[in-house]
Design a protein around this motif. Structure first.
Motif, mmCIF file in Angstrom:
data_model
loop_
_atom_site.group_PDB
_atom_site.id
_atom_site.type_symbol
_atom_site.label_atom_id
_atom_site.label_comp_id
_atom_site.label_asym_id
_atom_site.label_seq_id
_atom_site.Cartn_x
_atom_site.Cartn_y
_atom_site.Cartn_z
ATOM 1 N N GLU A 85 -13.245 -1.261 -12.964
ATOM 2 C CA GLU A 85 -13.212 -1.236 -11.513
ATOM 3 C C GLU A 85 -13.774 -2.294 -11.084
ATOM 4 O O GLU A 85 -13.428 -2.728 -9.881
ATOM 5 N N GLU A 89 -12.272 -5.270 -8.450
ATOM 6 C CA GLU A 89 -12.663 -5.281 -7.004
ATOM 7 C C GLU A 89 -12.996 -6.779 -6.623
ATOM 8 O O GLU A 89 -12.935 -7.279 -5.598
ATOM 9 N N ASP A 93 -6.390 -11.618 -3.945
ATOM 10 C CA ASP A 93 -5.057 -11.008 -3.843
ATOM 11 C C ASP A 93 -3.882 -12.122 -4.568
ATOM 12 O O ASP A 93 -2.819 -11.912 -5.033
ATOM 13 N N GLU A 111 -3.651 1.732 -15.015
ATOM 14 C CA GLU A 111 -2.821 1.871 -13.673
ATOM 15 C C GLU A 111 -3.541 2.616 -12.406
ATOM 16 O O GLU A 111 -3.278 2.064 -11.395
ATOM 17 N N ARG A 112 -4.232 3.548 -12.825
ATOM 18 C CA ARG A 112 -4.771 4.015 -11.595
ATOM 19 C C ARG A 112 -5.916 3.220 -10.803
ATOM 20 O O ARG A 112 -6.011 3.310 -9.407
ATOM 21 N N ASP A 115 -4.133 0.408 -8.575
ATOM 22 C CA ASP A 115 -3.433 1.096 -7.607
ATOM 23 C C ASP A 115 -4.219 0.663 -5.865
ATOM 24 O O ASP A 115 -5.398 1.129 -5.949
ATOM 25 N N GLY A 116 -3.361 0.156 -5.397
ATOM 26 C CA GLY A 116 -3.784 -0.255 -3.810
ATOM 27 C C GLY A 116 -4.481 -1.623 -3.868
ATOM 28 O O GLY A 116 -4.950 -2.091 -2.727
ATOM 29 N N ALA A 117 -4.752 -2.267 -5.226
ATOM 30 C CA ALA A 117 -5.579 -3.686 -5.190
ATOM 31 C C ALA A 117 -4.157 -4.362 -4.960
ATOM 32 O O ALA A 117 -3.190 -4.388 -5.204
ATOM 33 N N GLY A 118 -4.742 -5.588 -4.425
ATOM 34 C CA GLY A 118 -3.679 -6.508 -3.777
ATOM 35 C C GLY A 118 -3.254 -7.575 -4.869
ATOM 36 O O GLY A 118 -2.259 -8.038 -4.712
#
Length: 217
Positions: A85, A89, A93, A111-112, A115-118
């Motif tokens: 994680e 971070e 992008d 995958e979790r 999720d939401g990462a650019g």
């Protein structure tokens, strides 16, 4: 050809650490890291089954909590073994993240966490079962040898083939491209190996050293 920083350019940085990833992301098209499960259940970034080679600690990764791994010093740098994680971070992008699964049971967590990462993420493994765990992200089968590689990657629904330098011949790359697979070759550690991969027609070069990136030669 894309330049993929193997373990965060581990030839010049403390491998698989947040500082390595940050540096590599500023110089490469993509950054590759290795993913395992630690003793407290988090996904962490470490190539080996143990911390002995790369840190001032000892024992299996699976015997340490994430906090204990963070407190170690990788290659004397003072940087600890990070969680996956933490790595996600710091990936910009416009840089692709390559996550190599070193064991089964990691695909769903990867995958979790992305999720939401650019950033775009590609998940790879030498283990077909680990590749099969991934449902929503592009995948790559990593191989040492060319024989049967394209067929196995195609059967798994992969988007890429990650092939050892010696396996990256023009015929292999042509077969992979005909099957709709991108090909990334690994691992460049010497002058001239980038040229060999370029001549073979690969799409990306995984290297330990920024000076061997396609854009740098």
């Amino acid at each position: 050809m894309n330049c993929i920083a193997h373990r965060g350019f581990c030839g010049v940085n403390p491998e698989n650490t947040v500082p390595a990833v940050e540096d590599a992301a500023s110089r490469a098209d993509a950054v590759e890291v290795d993913v395992r499960i630690c003793g407290s259940g988090e996904l962490v970034v470490c190539h080996d089954e143990t911390v002995d080679r790369t840190t001032d600690g000892s024992g299996p990764v699976s015997a340490h909590t994430a906090a204990e791994l963070a407190a170690l010093s990788v290659e004397g740098s003072g940087a600890g073994v990070p969680t996956f994680e933490e790595v996600v971070e710091v990936i910009p992008d416009d840089v692709t993240l390559h996550a190599e699964l070193k064991e089964r049971g990691t695909g769903e967590g990867v995958e979790r966490l992305v999720d939401g990462a650019g950033c775009e993420t590609v998940v790879s493994s030498f283990d077909p079962e680990a590749v099969s765990e991934v449902e929503r992200l592009p995948t790559a089968l990593a191989v040492w040898e060319a024989e049967g590689a394209v067929e196995r990657a195609t059967e798994l629904g992969c988007s890429f083939l990650h092939a050892n330098l010696d396996a990256c011949t023009p015929p292999l790359v042509e077969r992979a491209h005909d099957a709709g697979l991108g090909v990334n070759g690994w691992t460049v550690r010497e002058s001239g190996e980038t040229d060999r991969l370029r001549d073979a027609g690969v799409d990306g070069v995984m290297t330990d050293f920024p000076e061997y990136c396609p854009s740098a030669d």
